[in-house]
Design a protein around this motif. Structure first.
Motif, PDB file in Angstrom:
ATOM      1  N   TYR A 530      36.356  54.244  37.874  1.00 22.33           N
ATOM      2  CA  TYR A 530      36.573  53.982  39.551  1.00 22.33           C
ATOM      3  C   TYR A 530      35.374  54.950  39.827  1.00 22.33           C
ATOM      4  CZ  TYR A 530      37.206  54.063  44.189  1.00 22.33           C
ATOM      5  OH  TYR A 530      36.610  54.422  45.840  1.00 22.33           O
ATOM      6  N   GLN A 531      35.073  55.998  38.883  1.00 24.41           N
ATOM      7  CA  GLN A 531      33.693  56.510  39.540  1.00 24.41           C
ATOM      8  C   GLN A 531      32.680  56.341  39.589  1.00 24.41           C
ATOM      9  OE1 GLN A 531      34.610  60.375  38.400  1.00 24.41           O
ATOM     10  NE2 GLN A 531      36.025  60.933  39.713  1.00 24.41           N
ATOM     11  N   HIS A 635      44.742  41.034  45.537  1.00 24.20           N
ATOM     12  CA  HIS A 635      44.795  42.242  45.535  1.00 24.20           C
ATOM     13  C   HIS A 635      43.919  42.840  46.279  1.00 24.20           C
ATOM     14  CE1 HIS A 635      49.025  43.365  43.890  1.00 24.20           C
ATOM     15  NE2 HIS A 635      48.393  41.991  43.441  1.00 24.20           N
ATOM     16  N   VAL A 636      42.490  42.743  46.487  1.00 23.64           N
ATOM     17  CA  VAL A 636      41.546  42.886  47.402  1.00 23.64           C
ATOM     18  C   VAL A 636      41.587  42.255  49.232  1.00 23.64           C
ATOM     19  CG1 VAL A 636      39.114  42.521  47.368  1.00 23.64           C
ATOM     20  CG2 VAL A 636      39.799  42.061  44.897  1.00 23.64           C
ATOM     21  N   LYS A 637      40.776  43.752  49.811  1.00 22.10           N
ATOM     22  CA  LYS A 637      41.051  43.366  50.733  1.00 22.10           C
ATOM     23  C   LYS A 637      39.773  42.523  51.684  1.00 22.10           C
ATOM     24  CE  LYS A 637      44.696  47.175  51.865  1.00 22.10           C
ATOM     25  NZ  LYS A 637      44.426  48.021  52.286  1.00 22.10           N
ATOM     26  N   TRP A 638      39.581  41.668  51.396  1.00 17.40           N
ATOM     27  CA  TRP A 638      38.342  40.960  51.926  1.00 17.40           C
ATOM     28  C   TRP A 638      37.222  41.513  52.980  1.00 17.40           C
ATOM     29  CZ3 TRP A 638      36.031  39.921  47.221  1.00 17.40           C
ATOM     30  CH2 TRP A 638      36.277  39.458  45.987  1.00 17.40           C
ATOM     31  N   LEU A 649      36.666  47.682  43.166  1.00 23.97           N
ATOM     32  CA  LEU A 649      36.466  48.601  41.649  1.00 23.97           C
ATOM     33  C   LEU A 649      38.063  49.086  41.349  1.00 23.97           C
ATOM     34  CD1 LEU A 649      33.624  50.595  43.480  1.00 23.97           C
ATOM     35  CD2 LEU A 649      33.280  48.974  41.794  1.00 23.97           C
ATOM     36  N   LYS A 650      38.822  48.974  42.399  1.00 23.61           N
ATOM     37  CA  LYS A 650      40.175  49.549  41.376  1.00 23.61           C
ATOM     38  C   LYS A 650      40.639  48.785  40.313  1.00 23.61           C
ATOM     39  CE  LYS A 650      41.887  53.373  45.124  1.00 23.61           C
ATOM     40  NZ  LYS A 650      42.431  53.956  45.474  1.00 23.61           N
ATOM     41  N   GLU A 651      40.223  47.810  40.788  1.00 23.16           N
ATOM     42  CA  GLU A 651      41.393  46.097  40.007  1.00 23.16           C
ATOM     43  C   GLU A 651      40.584  46.709  38.709  1.00 23.16           C
ATOM     44  OE1 GLU A 651      44.839  45.926  41.944  1.00 23.16           O
ATOM     45  OE2 GLU A 651      43.549  44.948  39.770  1.00 23.16           O
ATOM     46  N   LEU A 652      38.799  46.545  38.607  1.00 21.18           N
ATOM     47  CA  LEU A 652      37.852  46.655  37.751  1.00 21.18           C
ATOM     48  C   LEU A 652      38.271  47.679  36.743  1.00 21.18           C
ATOM     49  CD1 LEU A 652      35.255  45.315  36.306  1.00 21.18           C
ATOM     50  CD2 LEU A 652      33.755  47.088  38.071  1.00 21.18           C
TER      51      LEU A 652
END
Length: 735
Positions: A530-531, A635-638, A649-652
């Motif tokens: 994430y970082q 799950h992504v707040k577009w 980025l958290k899903e990635l």
């Protein structure tokens, strides 16, 4: 043996000959339209070839600025705009007829030709396989004129309208628009793999002419995008052009060379890299009499010249502009003018290579080498960086046998292992299964091979670093810094990796000072990735798929698994097709943003070409890709920019976290954690080896350099202290 005279072997038979008719077929002249299409197929073999012809025509017209616009790799739209002399209105009627040119009058003129084109077939060929329109204005004309062409002749813009050129507003110069290339040659159009590949070829061709035409400004971009892929000003030097197109690593190592020989009637100049630079494949920008051509003989000779200066499998970057007496050059040997023949080829190539060799030898003294900081028998240094080492002898002030201060002996309870390359405790343990001495040797050899870093090949592309100026990303970075746990961050920055303890629970052991810790490397990897996503935002590498993957098939696979899991849990089901189509639509609609910031390349038809590469040396489990793509939808707040980047980025990061691997068969029965390696699935074993190597040689070393350990890791029990060397000494002292 009797011979069949009537039906010799190898003779072709047509379908209409099978009926027994032996009458010869008559020879007929091909229709002119068929002749023109055959000729067009020989000259325009790809969009990049059409662009090359148009660039050469523009430069011949005295242009000082060229603008290229491309859509779908040039197959849908290919437009070039110049500020040259323009075309007279009277010439527009025959502009696209074959063999109409202003550069050649008689065959003898070929011996002194000094322009890029000469046959007058480029525009004619394009008009037979695409929809062509020309807008042009000369200096003396009061307005610009626009004409449309079809099969070499003027055509109306719309049905029912006249085909004569129409007056329009426009600036001086010519704009040529090519639409729907190969629309009437479906076989040729289907042969192109992807629009991105064709666009890369166009970028490469524009870059070559941008380097050579030092007085011309070039720009190239995709249709619908505001940013340009290439933007070269007219006053930029050749080195600056190479720096912008091929990167600073090439431009910083360039040497100028120039030579000539009146005996062979040639002169050449150019730029080439010195012995400090090498790449896996030779980049040769070759221009003969200012025409971009290819020559395998020149390429091989240059590679052989550099082989004495570069390491094995190293290749150079070379820009070569060769001018030869036009009377010694035959330019009419290839339909696309890609190749030329010239007299005394061997002598000219030898003279050029000898000159380049002398230049390389003259600057060879500047070659730099990296040496290790710790020499055998030398003093220990706590520096991990590689620096040049110089050994000097300094005499002692007290004589040859001068006294030296004896260092203080450290206490045993402060002695810890600080080098992961030293002998480990696992090397002292007996093998899991008994065997002969030869088997033990083989096993130890295999163990040493597993400790080596896995070699993964990467293709390096030089490009400028995008400085992120988004407020949302800066705020996310500030949140990470505010949540930093200083003590835990120091432990990670100075730790020593011990080994993987449990791959099913994702637990590893590391040593920090005199303490031993158990680490949930799944949670730590999530925080690290994430970082990395925040710090490398808009500057990711790319993992490319060849051939590209169908995004709807991947989403459908993940949705069916989710439906099965919901059915087992007794939850309410859902419509798989609707979920798949909705998720695919969301990703396709946002493909431009995903490509610009995250290196997600998704085609308009739903083909996945690439995903982000966060770290070299570690490949995420591709089996997790379908579920990762499916989660990007809900799950992504577009709508909100900051939350969109945070959740994406958290899903990635979750996708990149090493997966939980099942234990080796028989490990639980043995009680030692060691199972039967012979019965394990080869793919599972390869994945386990990859994860182990990545944790030891890639991820944990990366934690040392750039991980900011957050308070959530400490609160959630991701890092637990299990032993303290000083505490153990106290226990043994009581015993």
């Amino acid at each position: 043996m009797e011979l069949d005279i009537d039906n010799p072997r190898g003779a072709k038979r047509k379908a209409d000959e099978l009926d027994g008719d032996k009458a010869p077929r008559r020879i007929r002249a091909l229709d002119q339209d068929v002749v023109n299409k055959i000729a067009a197929g020989e000259i325009i073999v790809a969009p990049v070839q059409a662009l090359k012809e148009l660039i050469e025509n523009a430069v011949d017209a005295g242009s000082t600025a060229l603008e290229v616009l491309v859509k779908e790799g040039g197959l849908k739209l290919l437009q070039i705009t110049d500020n040259g002399s323009g075309i007279d209105k009277e010439d527009l009627s025959i502009l696209c007829e074959r063999f109409t040119t202003s550069k050649l009058q008689k065959f003898e003129d070929l011996q002194t030709i000094a322009t890029y084109g000469f046959r007058g077939e480029a525009l004619a060929s394009i008009s037979h396989i695409a929809h062509l329109s020309v807008t042009t204005k000369t200096r003396d004309s009061s307005c610009a004129w626009r004409a449309h062409y079809d099969s070499g002749r003027l055509a109306p813009a719309k049905t029912g309208q006249p085909s004569n050129p129409k007056p329009v507003a426009g600036r001086q110069g010519t704009q040529i628009t090519v639409e729907d290339l190969f629309y009437n040659v479906p076989t040729r159009r289907r042969a192109f793999r992807s629009a991105s590949d064709e666009y890369n070829k166009i970028i490469d061709m524009v870059g070559k002419y941008a380097v050579h035409c030092s007085h011309v400004a070039f720009s190239c971009k995709k249709h619908g995008e505001s940013s340009t892929s290439i933007a070269i000003p007219a006053n930029a030097s050749s080195i600056d052009r190479i720096r912008q197109l091929y990167g600073g690593s090439v431009a910083n190592e360039l040497i100028n060379y120039s030579t000539s020989d009146d005996r062979w009637g040639f002169k050449c100049n150019g730029l080439a890299t010195n012995a400090n630079y090498s790449i896996k494949k030779t980049i040769l920008l070759l221009f003969i009499n200012h025409r971009c051509v290819e020559s395998s003989n020149i390429r091989k000779a240059i590679e052989q010249t550099y082989s004495a200066f570069l390491p094995k499998n190293g290749h150079p970057f070379v820009y070569l502009s060769l001018e030869i007496d036009p009377r010694r050059v035959d330019v009419n040997v290839h339909p696309t003018k890609r190749e030329v023949n010239f007299l005394n080829e061997d002598e000219i190539i030898q003279a050029i290579c000898e000159h380049i060799r002398s230049k390389l030898a003259a600057v060879d003294t500047s070659r730099t080498f990296l040496t290790q900081t710790l020499l055998p028998g030398g003093a220990w240094s706590n520096s991990d960086s590689q620096q040049p080492v110089t050994a000097t002898a300094t005499p002692s002030k007290t004589g040859v046998m001068g006294s030296r201060k004896t260092p203080n002996r450290p206490y045993e309870n402060n002695l810890v292992r600080t080098d992961t390359n030293l002998r480990k405790i696992t090397s002292m343990l007996p093998p899991a299964s008994g065997g002969s001495k030869t088997g033990a040797v083989a096993q130890s050899s295999a163990a040493r091979q597993n400790q080596d870093v896995e070699v993964i090949e990467y293709e390096t592309v030089d490009r400028e670093v995008n400085s992120c100026k988004l407020v949302s990303v800066r705020e996310l970075r500030a949140e990470v810094r505010e949540d930093m746990h200083h003590e835990l961050t120091d432990i990670f920055s100075n730790h020593t990796f011990v080994g993987v303890v449990d791959e099913q629970r994702r637990i590893a052991a590391m040593q920090g000072g005199v303490k031993l810790f158990l680490v949930d490397y799944g949670r730590v990897c999530f925080e690290y990735f994430y970082q990395v996503g925040l710090t490398d935002f808009a500057n990711f590498g790319a993992i490319r798929f060849s051939p590209p993957l169908d995004i709807r098939e991947l989403l459908n696979l993940a949705a069916e698994r989710e439906l099965e899991a919901a059915a087992k849990a007794g939850d309410e089901g859902f419509d798989v097709k609707k979920v798949v189509e909705r998720s695919a639509t969301q990703l396709i609609e946002r493909r431009e943003m995903l490509l610009e910031y995250f290196e997600f390349e998704i085609s308009p038809t739903g083909e996945l070409h690439s995903i982000p590469l966060l770290v070299k040396g570690y490949t995420p489990a591709i089996v997790k890709l379908p579920r990762f793509l499916l989660r990007l939808g809900p799950h992504v707040k577009w709508p909100n920019e900051k939350e969109c980047f945070r959740t994406l980025l958290k899903e990635l990061a979750s996708f990149y976290v090493p997966e939980q691997l099942p234990p080796t068969p028989g490990a639980e029965e043995n009680g030692s954690g060691e199972g039967d390696e012979a019965n394990i699935d080869p793919q599972l074993k390869a994945r386990r080896d990859h994860v182990r190597r990545a944790l030891e040689h890639v991820l944990f070393p990366a934690f040392k350099k750039r991980l900011v350990a957050t308070k959530s890791l400490m609160k959630g029990g991701a890092v637990v202290e299990v032993a303290n060397l000083k505490g153990l000494y106290r226990v043994f002292e009581r015993c």
